[in-house]
Design an enzyme around this catalytic site. Structure first.
Site, PDB file in Angstrom:
ATOM      1  N   GLU A 103     -19.431  -0.534 -11.693  1.00 46.32           N
ATOM      2  CA  GLU A 103     -18.791   0.746 -11.935  1.00 46.32           C
ATOM      3  C   GLU A 103     -19.787   1.793 -12.431  1.00 46.32           C
ATOM      4  O   GLU A 103     -19.787   2.930 -11.980  1.00 46.32           O
ATOM      5  CB  GLU A 103     -17.675   0.551 -12.980  1.00 46.32           C
ATOM      6  CG  GLU A 103     -16.529   1.470 -12.855  1.00 46.32           C
ATOM      7  CD  GLU A 103     -16.153   1.736 -11.398  1.00 46.32           C
ATOM      8  OE1 GLU A 103     -16.005   2.913 -11.102  1.00 46.32           O
ATOM      9  OE2 GLU A 103     -16.046   0.796 -10.572  1.00 46.32           O
ATOM     10  N   ASP A 104     -20.646   1.400 -13.338  1.00 48.02           N
ATOM     11  CA  ASP A 104     -21.437   2.383 -14.077  1.00 48.02           C
ATOM     12  C   ASP A 104     -22.931   2.352 -13.789  1.00 48.02           C
ATOM     13  O   ASP A 104     -23.687   3.067 -14.437  1.00 48.02           O
ATOM     14  CB  ASP A 104     -21.248   2.169 -15.596  1.00 48.02           C
ATOM     15  CG  ASP A 104     -19.786   2.301 -16.004  1.00 48.02           C
ATOM     16  OD1 ASP A 104     -19.054   3.007 -15.291  1.00 48.02           O
ATOM     17  OD2 ASP A 104     -19.393   1.706 -17.021  1.00 48.02           O
TER      18      ASP A 104
END
Ligand code: MN
Length: 512
Positions: free
Chosen positions: A83-84
């Site tokens: 996600e990051d």
């Protein structure tokens, strides 16, 4: 303030905590996982200012303390990577295999689901999606709970609006999930962390009422423990551990509300917990405690013979304790204790005996979980139950969530939680023994039904009673599903037999 500097979780701590739960984690494998995650999150910071990697490591530590295996721990360490960071799920799969990639993909999928719309109503379709993802692998749920737990601990660093949203979701969605998994400690902690953000005024008021008393209670608890321990040692009664426990704040608050905020009416603010080896010793210990301290009438609860709906087992009794004050004593075996603290994770500790190869272990864990978690499977059939309005949704959420349980309500709207197959007889005794004994008929959704009618979810049950009637029918025993109703019927029958006998004796006496 909450922002207390403490040493961030590292791999060594995780391994050490896992060992306490008899889990031998593969250190080399986890070191690889950690290095990968650390590199991926390099340079990133949390809202709290600390390096980002601290967050997945803290989540992993929570899981290690619960005794979870290395796939789950690895999943937690990697959970925010796709996600990051610049690394993808493919990278994770390439390095650590399909299983871990699958679990991580579940978590990042969950992260993208917006649970509420702009009006702050829950988005039903998205909630449905969330449960579908969770149903794909239970480890996803458990990692998500650990993720949320750490996010709640660092919520102070977020914007007030975000705090509100996250805390509310925690209270309304995640704490009930933890509860359903039997993870009582986690549920209690999540609720306490959310409490001050969701109801700041009530939280402040609550603290004001309880602050001094809490300290008093803790002193009572400490003294009681010392005295009881001394007594047990003197009598040479074996026990494994004795410790105090303080009721979770939010739970205490809810209970206080029921008692007009009068703390003196609550007897389990603090409790003494005695851990013994097995069930037999639990009962033996209860006997010994009652021999030395007078129990309070109506406060002896046998949750071993009659476990709570979520599986909780223990013996509870409130005694006039050694400190001259009423105090609750909880007696349980080590196994019961671990189950009540760790829920589903505890079962893993007891199913993993035998060869501890990683594949073997994870498979056994998955097997035991599958058995436990039929309700998760049922979530996959969600669509069938979900209507358009949110009332319907929450009703079906509860239904699916508490599989094998049904919820019926009284005409006044009070919800009664019963096992599947329960009848109006169970319903009546769940309300009160006197209601059960005085019952002559029942109505379901305003129609008269037989007393062996199987109550369905959401039905409104009305018990029709006759004033002065105190004796149940013997035949009810055949139709009672709950242990509680059965016990109460038998007791009432016995009582009325005794009375009849006494009456008969008396009349005989007059006659002769
Ligand atoms: Mn996270």
């Amino acid at each position: 303030m909450e922002n207390v500097k403490k040493k961030p979780a590292d791999l060594a701590t995780i391994i050490k905590q896992a060992k306490k739960r008899n889990m031998d984690l593969d250190e080399r494998f986890l070191a690889k996982v950690f290095n990968f995650a650390e590199k991926a999150h390099q340079g990133q910071k949390r809202a709290s200012g600390e390096p980002y990697i601290n967050h997945p490591m803290e989540a992993a530590l929570i899981l290690a303390k619960l005794g979870l295996g290395e796939i789950t721990i690895a999943g937690a360490i990697l959970h925010d990577v796709p996600e990051d960071t610049n690394y993808t799920l493919k990278d994770i799969e390439k390095n650590f295999g399909k299983k871990i990639a699958f679990i991580v993909s579940g978590i990042s999928h969950l992260g993208k689901i917006k649970l509420r719309d702009k009006q702050k109503h829950y988005n039903l379709e998205n909630l449905r999606k969330m449960f579908l993802v969770m149903a794909s692998d239970i480890r996803t749920v458990i990692i998500k709970l650990a993720d949320r737990y750490h996010n709640m601990q660092t919520l102070w660093a977020k914007q007030p609006q975000k705090q509100q949203r996250i805390a509310k979701e925690t209270l309304e969605i995640y704490a009930p999930i933890a509860n359903r998994l039997g993870m009582g400690e986690l549920k209690g902690d999540l609720e306490d962390l959310a409490f001050k953000y969701v109801y700041p005024d009530k939280y402040e008021g609550f603290l004001k009422i309880t602050k001094d008393k809490y300290k008093q209670y803790q002193a009572i608890s400490k003294k009681s423990i010392q005295e009881i321990e001394k007594m047990l040692k003197l009598q040479k009664v074996p026990f494994m551990d004795i410790h105090g426990r303080t009721k979770h704040l939010y739970r205490l608050y809810l209970k206080l509300k029921k008692y007009q905020m009068n703390l003196d009416k609550i007897y389990d603010v603090v409790a003494v917990r005695i851990i013994v080896k097995n069930v037999r010793q639990c009962y033996r210990m209860l006997g010994i405690i009652h021999q030395h301290y007078r129990p309070m009438i109506g406060r002896i609860k046998d949750y071993i013979a009659l476990p709570k709906p979520n599986g909780y087992r223990s013996l509870h009794t409130t005694i006039f304790g050694p400190a001259g004050k009423l105090i609750e004593v909880q007696i349980r075996s080590k196994e019961m204790h671990e189950e009540s603290e760790m829920g589903i994770a505890a079962h893993w500790l007891y199913t993993e005996k035998g060869k501890k190869t990683e594949a073997n272990l994870e498979k056994r864990q998955a097997d035991s979980l599958n058995k436990e978690l039929n309700w998760v499977k049922q979530l996959r059939n969600w669509q069938k139950y979900v209507g358009r309005d949110s009332k319907q949704f929450f009703r079906s959420l509860r239904i699916d969530f508490f599989k094998d349980r049904i919820f019926a309500c009284t005409p006044a709207g009070e919800v009664i939680d019963l096992p599947q197959g329960a009848t109006p007889i169970d319903f009546a005794y769940a309300i009160h023994t006197e209601v059960g004994n005085a019952m002559i008929a029942a109505r379901v959704n305003e129609k008269k039904v037989a007393l062996n009618h199987k109550i369905r979810n959401g039905e409104m049950v009305e018990i029709i009673t006759q004033k002065g009637k105190t004796k149940p029918s013997e035949e009810w025993l055949e139709h009672a599903k709950t242990g509680m109703a059965t016990v109460k019927i038998k007791q009432s029958l016995k009582k009325s037999k005794k009375i009849n006998w006494l009456v008969a004796k008396k009349t005989n006496g007059v006659k002769s």
